[in-house]
Structures are given as C-alpha cells and as structure tokens.
Write an enzyme that holds these catalytic residues in place. Structure first.
Site, PDB file in Angstrom:
ATOM      1  N   GLU A 273       5.722  -7.078  -8.601  1.00 48.50           N
ATOM      2  CA  GLU A 273       6.390  -6.632  -7.374  1.00 48.50           C
ATOM      3  C   GLU A 273       7.091  -5.296  -7.603  1.00 48.50           C
ATOM      4  O   GLU A 273       7.126  -4.437  -6.710  1.00 48.50           O
ATOM      5  CB  GLU A 273       7.380  -7.687  -6.885  1.00 48.50           C
ATOM      6  CG  GLU A 273       6.723  -8.961  -6.402  1.00 48.50           C
ATOM      7  CD  GLU A 273       5.726  -8.700  -5.281  1.00 48.50           C
ATOM      8  OE1 GLU A 273       6.116  -8.097  -4.259  1.00 48.50           O
ATOM      9  OE2 GLU A 273       4.553  -9.095  -5.427  1.00 48.50           O
ATOM     10  N   TRP A 276       4.317  -2.942  -7.268  1.00 46.88           N
ATOM     11  CA  TRP A 276       3.968  -2.636  -5.871  1.00 46.88           C
ATOM     12  C   TRP A 276       4.915  -1.583  -5.297  1.00 46.88           C
ATOM     13  O   TRP A 276       4.489  -0.681  -4.566  1.00 46.88           O
ATOM     14  CB  TRP A 276       4.009  -3.911  -5.044  1.00 46.88           C
ATOM     15  CG  TRP A 276       3.492  -3.753  -3.638  1.00 46.88           C
ATOM     16  CD1 TRP A 276       4.240  -3.596  -2.518  1.00 46.88           C
ATOM     17  CD2 TRP A 276       2.123  -3.742  -3.218  1.00 46.88           C
ATOM     18  NE1 TRP A 276       3.419  -3.488  -1.410  1.00 46.88           N
ATOM     19  CE2 TRP A 276       2.126  -3.571  -1.813  1.00 46.88           C
ATOM     20  CE3 TRP A 276       0.902  -3.852  -3.899  1.00 46.88           C
ATOM     21  CZ2 TRP A 276       0.945  -3.513  -1.074  1.00 46.88           C
ATOM     22  CZ3 TRP A 276      -0.270  -3.793  -3.152  1.00 46.88           C
ATOM     23  CH2 TRP A 276      -0.244  -3.626  -1.762  1.00 46.88           C
ATOM     24  N   TRP A 304      -6.533   2.077  20.186  1.00 48.70           N
ATOM     25  CA  TRP A 304      -5.294   1.471  20.648  1.00 48.70           C
ATOM     26  C   TRP A 304      -5.234   1.494  22.177  1.00 48.70           C
ATOM     27  O   TRP A 304      -5.417   2.541  22.791  1.00 48.70           O
ATOM     28  CB  TRP A 304      -4.078   2.226  20.113  1.00 48.70           C
ATOM     29  CG  TRP A 304      -3.946   2.254  18.620  1.00 48.70           C
ATOM     30  CD1 TRP A 304      -4.130   3.325  17.809  1.00 48.70           C
ATOM     31  CD2 TRP A 304      -3.594   1.163  17.774  1.00 48.70           C
ATOM     32  NE1 TRP A 304      -3.926   2.977  16.499  1.00 48.70           N
ATOM     33  CE2 TRP A 304      -3.594   1.654  16.443  1.00 48.70           C
ATOM     34  CE3 TRP A 304      -3.287  -0.180  17.990  1.00 48.70           C
ATOM     35  CZ2 TRP A 304      -3.293   0.856  15.345  1.00 48.70           C
ATOM     36  CZ3 TRP A 304      -2.984  -0.981  16.902  1.00 48.70           C
ATOM     37  CH2 TRP A 304      -2.986  -0.467  15.601  1.00 48.70           C
ATOM     38  N   ASN A 340       9.538 -11.646   2.852  1.00 46.05           N
ATOM     39  CA  ASN A 340       8.349 -10.795   2.754  1.00 46.05           C
ATOM     40  C   ASN A 340       7.116 -11.435   3.387  1.00 46.05           C
ATOM     41  O   ASN A 340       6.331 -10.753   4.057  1.00 46.05           O
ATOM     42  CB  ASN A 340       8.062 -10.468   1.289  1.00 46.05           C
ATOM     43  CG  ASN A 340       6.932  -9.466   1.149  1.00 46.05           C
ATOM     44  OD1 ASN A 340       7.026  -8.343   1.635  1.00 46.05           O
ATOM     45  ND2 ASN A 340       5.846  -9.868   0.496  1.00 46.05           N
ATOM     46  N   TRP A 358       0.749   0.422  14.668  1.00 46.74           N
ATOM     47  CA  TRP A 358       1.622   0.046  13.557  1.00 46.74           C
ATOM     48  C   TRP A 358       2.853   0.948  13.458  1.00 46.74           C
ATOM     49  O   TRP A 358       3.906   0.531  12.975  1.00 46.74           O
ATOM     50  CB  TRP A 358       0.860   0.079  12.229  1.00 46.74           C
ATOM     51  CG  TRP A 358       0.311   1.426  11.821  1.00 46.74           C
ATOM     52  CD1 TRP A 358      -0.944   1.909  12.057  1.00 46.74           C
ATOM     53  CD2 TRP A 358       1.005   2.450  11.092  1.00 46.74           C
ATOM     54  NE1 TRP A 358      -1.077   3.178  11.529  1.00 46.74           N
ATOM     55  CE2 TRP A 358       0.106   3.530  10.926  1.00 46.74           C
ATOM     56  CE3 TRP A 358       2.289   2.564  10.571  1.00 46.74           C
ATOM     57  CZ2 TRP A 358       0.448   4.708  10.271  1.00 46.74           C
ATOM     58  CZ3 TRP A 358       2.648   3.742   9.915  1.00 46.74           C
ATOM     59  CH2 TRP A 358       1.724   4.792   9.765  1.00 46.74           C
ATOM     60  N   TRP A 381       3.476  -1.304   6.161  1.00 42.06           N
ATOM     61  CA  TRP A 381       2.923  -1.395   7.512  1.00 42.06           C
ATOM     62  C   TRP A 381       1.464  -0.956   7.530  1.00 42.06           C
ATOM     63  O   TRP A 381       0.620  -1.581   8.183  1.00 42.06           O
ATOM     64  CB  TRP A 381       3.763  -0.562   8.482  1.00 42.06           C
ATOM     65  CG  TRP A 381       4.859  -1.363   9.091  1.00 42.06           C
ATOM     66  CD1 TRP A 381       6.157  -1.447   8.687  1.00 42.06           C
ATOM     67  CD2 TRP A 381       4.732  -2.255  10.202  1.00 42.06           C
ATOM     68  NE1 TRP A 381       6.848  -2.330   9.471  1.00 42.06           N
ATOM     69  CE2 TRP A 381       6.004  -2.838  10.420  1.00 42.06           C
ATOM     70  CE3 TRP A 381       3.683  -2.611  11.044  1.00 42.06           C
ATOM     71  CZ2 TRP A 381       6.247  -3.766  11.441  1.00 42.06           C
ATOM     72  CZ3 TRP A 381       3.918  -3.532  12.069  1.00 42.06           C
ATOM     73  CH2 TRP A 381       5.184  -4.095  12.254  1.00 42.06           C
TER      74      TRP A 381
END
Length: 451
Positions: A273, A276, A304, A340, A358, A381
C-alpha cells in the site's frame, strides 16, 4: 553575526525524520520554521475544505513543538516566490532548506526560488528527499520509460537499495534572537464557519505528529497482523488510518516502512500500500495533468452524457438508494474519510452506473477528504474509471450489492452510517444497477474501438 537557517515546511509537518530540519540543525545557526499558505502561484491547487481543517490543527501543533524546542514557526500567506526571498532578506538568513515536492507547478516554484537564492552566492538553498521512498526519476523500465502497471513498478522499487532509516528528531532548535512577524493562524480562516460542519472531523481525528506516531504504534501492535485478511471490511477491519498522516507528512514513509518491517509481523500487503502511494506520485511526476486529463488517451472517446445535476447531488448527499454507496458518502461527509473498499464502490457507482465524468467525483473527494492529495486522489479516480494507470480490465464495474454481501455481510457498516437505507424507510434506487451496467458497457465500447 548569526545567519539563521530557514526551514520551509510544506507537506512535512513533523520534527522527526525531516531531512530539511536536520540540515538546519546541523548547520549550527538559529533555526526559523516557515509555512507559506500559497494560493497565488500559478497552477497551485487550492486546498479543499476538509484539508484546510486538518492543516489548521496540524500547524498549531507544529508551532507548539517548535516552540518547545526553542525555535519558532512563522506563518506567511502569498506566492512563495515572493514570500521566501522576502523572509530571507528580513531575517538575513544564510540558508533555506526544504523537502522536495513532485507536482509540476510546485517543482517550478521551488526551482525558481532555489535559483534566485543561489544567484547572489550568499544564501545556501538545498532540497531533500523526505516524502517518497524512491525518487520518481530513479524508477524506470528497461526502455527508460515510467511504469504504467503497478506490479512491475513495485518489483523494480524492491530491487533498489532499502529505504534509508529515519532521522532522529533534533534535541533542540535554537531560535533567532528576534522573531519575525507571523500571521495569526486564525486569520487564515482555514476552519469552517457559518456553518461549522467539522464536528465529526474533530470526533474522528486528532491532527499532529504526536497523534500520528501514536496511531502508527497502535496499528502495528493491534491490527497489522490481521491486515491482509480484514483490510477490505469497512466495519472494524484492520485498516491503518495513516493516509492523512502521510498526506500531511506528520509521519514520513521511511518511518512507517521501518516501523512495519521491525514489528515482526507479516507486512508485505501493508508495504504494498505504501508502494501504491509511491506509484501515484511517480505517475503524477510524469503526467502533471493527472487531475484533469485522461492518462489513457483512448478514454477521451468515452461518450459522457450531459451532466444530470440531480444525480450528482444524490450521490454527494448519500441519497442514491444504494445502501453501501449512501453509507460511504455519509461517512465521508461526517468524518472526512471513507474506507478504501467503499471508496472504490462509490467511485465506480458514480462513473459506471450514473455515467458521470470521474472528474466531478475527484473534485468532490478533493473538497471532503482529509487525506486528499494531488497525486493519490486523481490517480485512484482514474484507476476506478479505467482511464488511468494499471486500469485493466478498464471495464471493471463494482456491483455495490455484491460488494456489501461480501465485505459487510451483517450490515454493520451500513447501519452505522446510513441506517435509513435499510428496512421500510429505504429509498428507491435512483438507477437500476443491471440496466445502468449495460449502458456503461455499451459506452465503454467506444473506448475499446478508440484504443
């Protein structure tokens, strides 16, 4: 005559393992800390509301800790390119030290200040690695390109030398004979007023280095052994809750890394993590427009539909009729945080069930999360949307009902944060999950054809 050292604090609001502060202490001259609230430099993204709340309280504690050591924290507001040289002239400082930032606008500001200070030859200006385990320019593919997939990126990082050990906190930091003028922290109006919506943040969090270190100790003593098994359970799972501590630099990643490794527990999943987080910052370094432009350019073809404000408001307010989504959005608004796993579910619902860009979700999280930073927020995102790094399969759609059955099977999380979402008072869903999934997959065909 003394020539003080300025330590320019940014996202490193701590005394321990602070290379810039250590350099100032080792120089042997009076130390002056400074924090610049810079909302004027080109490209600098203004902080969201929850972040401003955290910053106020973390700066208050940092000022107290510096005072206890004998030094001072000077608060100034304005463009850093103006503020820092002016403070150097005002204090007759002989050196300015800071820890590096990795966003493009921030790097431009820092490079300009370093050049301007060094030009006369009388002021030492130096920056240090204090916020990332691995500098972005040190991790490249065999072809010399930045990585776009996490696993090979993290494998490459693990082949590099082990991250350095944390630096000790200076025992004392002698301050200047005359303290420079400082803004009143309250005058910055970082705290919400009229209305004050921060009550839940104050109940959940205690910002500052002391509380950050206490949380790290508690996590490693009580939760890390169960981390890999229960980290995805939003109700009482073994989460670290260290993300805002790392975002504000109340802890350094070096401190977290070595504390975890020396804990004696199996910490591979937890360390990944941290990896990440590194991946997000490395991606931002190479793609400065991460918050506004699709990393995968093929995603520019995504069709969209016109924004439906009522749908966006229902998502923001936790009024979608989807229990897990509504619970997550209520937790976010109340505490400035969201588990998360639930972040992924709520983000997927916005993008792939409501077909809302997004970027609208990223903006909302930026304003409401205490741990939102310029790398991780847009990076995650884009990962959920399918437009970013490591986004295969890009058409992944999280079914919130199945996610709830798997990770909140007894409904504890939903009952805590959205009790009205269950039982007779439950809302009707604003979209049909199956039909909206079909619509999303059809829209993703445009991306597939463009790719």
């Amino acid at each position: 005559m003394a020539s003080p050292s300025l330590v320019w604090f940014r996202d490193d609001l701590r005394l321990a393992d602070n290379p810039a502060l250590r350099a100032a202490a080792d120089r042997g001259e009076p130390v002056i800390g400074v924090y610049v609230l810079d909302e004027a430099s080109p490209g600098i993204r203004p902080l969201g509301g929850a972040a401003r709340w955290w910053l106020h309280h973390s700066l208050a504690e940092l000022g107290e800790r510096l005072s206890d050591k004998g030094s001072v924290l000077v608060l100034r507001r304005g463009a850093a390119a103006d503020v820092i040289p002016a403070l150097v002239a005002e204090t007759e400082a002989g050196a300015v030290f800071w820890n590096r930032r990795y966003g493009a606008p921030e790097r431009t500001v820092d490079a300009g200040i370093k050049e301007s200070l060094r030009a006369p030859g009388s002021v030492e200006a130096a920056s240090f690695a204090g916020s990332l385990l691995f500098e972005p320019w040190t991790v490249r593919t065999g072809a010399g390109d930045p990585y776009s997939v996490f696993t090979p990126f993290w494998n490459a990082c693990r082949q590099l030398p082990t991250p350095r050990h944390p630096l000790p906190e200076p025992r004392e930091l002698p301050g200047p004979r005359n303290h420079p003028a400082s803004d009143d922290l309250v005058s910055w109006q970082l705290l919400p007023r009229h209305p004050d919506w921060s009550g839940g943040l104050g109940e959940r969090w205690t910002p500052g280095e002391g509380a950050a270190r206490a949380r790290l100790r508690a996590f490693l003593a009580e939760d890390v052994a169960d981390y890999d098994r229960s980290r995805d359970e939003p109700a009482g799972g073994a989460t670290s809750q260290l993300s805002p501590r790392l975002r504000w630099g109340e802890l350094s990643p070096f401190e977290v890394w070595h504390a975890a490794v020396s804990s004696g527990a199996r910490v591979g999943g937890f360390l990944s993590e941290l990896g990440w987080r590194e991946f997000a910052w490395h991606t931002l370094f190479h793609s400065p427009d991460l918050a506004t432009k699709n990393l995968r350019h093929a995603f520019d073809a995504f069709p969209w539909p016109a924004l439906r404000p009522s749908m966006l408001r229902a998502w923001q307010r936790g009024e979608t009729g989807i229990p897990l989504v509504d619970a997550g959005m209520h937790e976010l608004w109340t505490t400035g945080f969201m588990h998360n796993r639930v972040r992924m579910v709520t983000a997927s619902f916005l993008v792939k069930n409501l077909l809302i860009d997004w970027r609208r979700g990223e903006e909302w999280f930026w304003d409401t999360l205490v741990d939102a930073d310029e790398a991780n927020n847009p990076f995650n995102w884009q990962w959920v949307a399918g437009s970013g790094a490591d986004a295969a399969p890009y058409f992944r759609i999280f079914n919130p009902e199945l996610q709830a059955k798997k990770f909140d099977p007894d409904g504890r999380y939903v009952r805590e944060w959205a009790p009205d979402a269950l039982g007779d008072r439950a809302r009707e869903p604003i979209v049909d999950l199956a039909e909206s999934r079909k619509a999303a997959l059809a829209a993703y065909e445009a991306v597939k054809r463009a790719g």
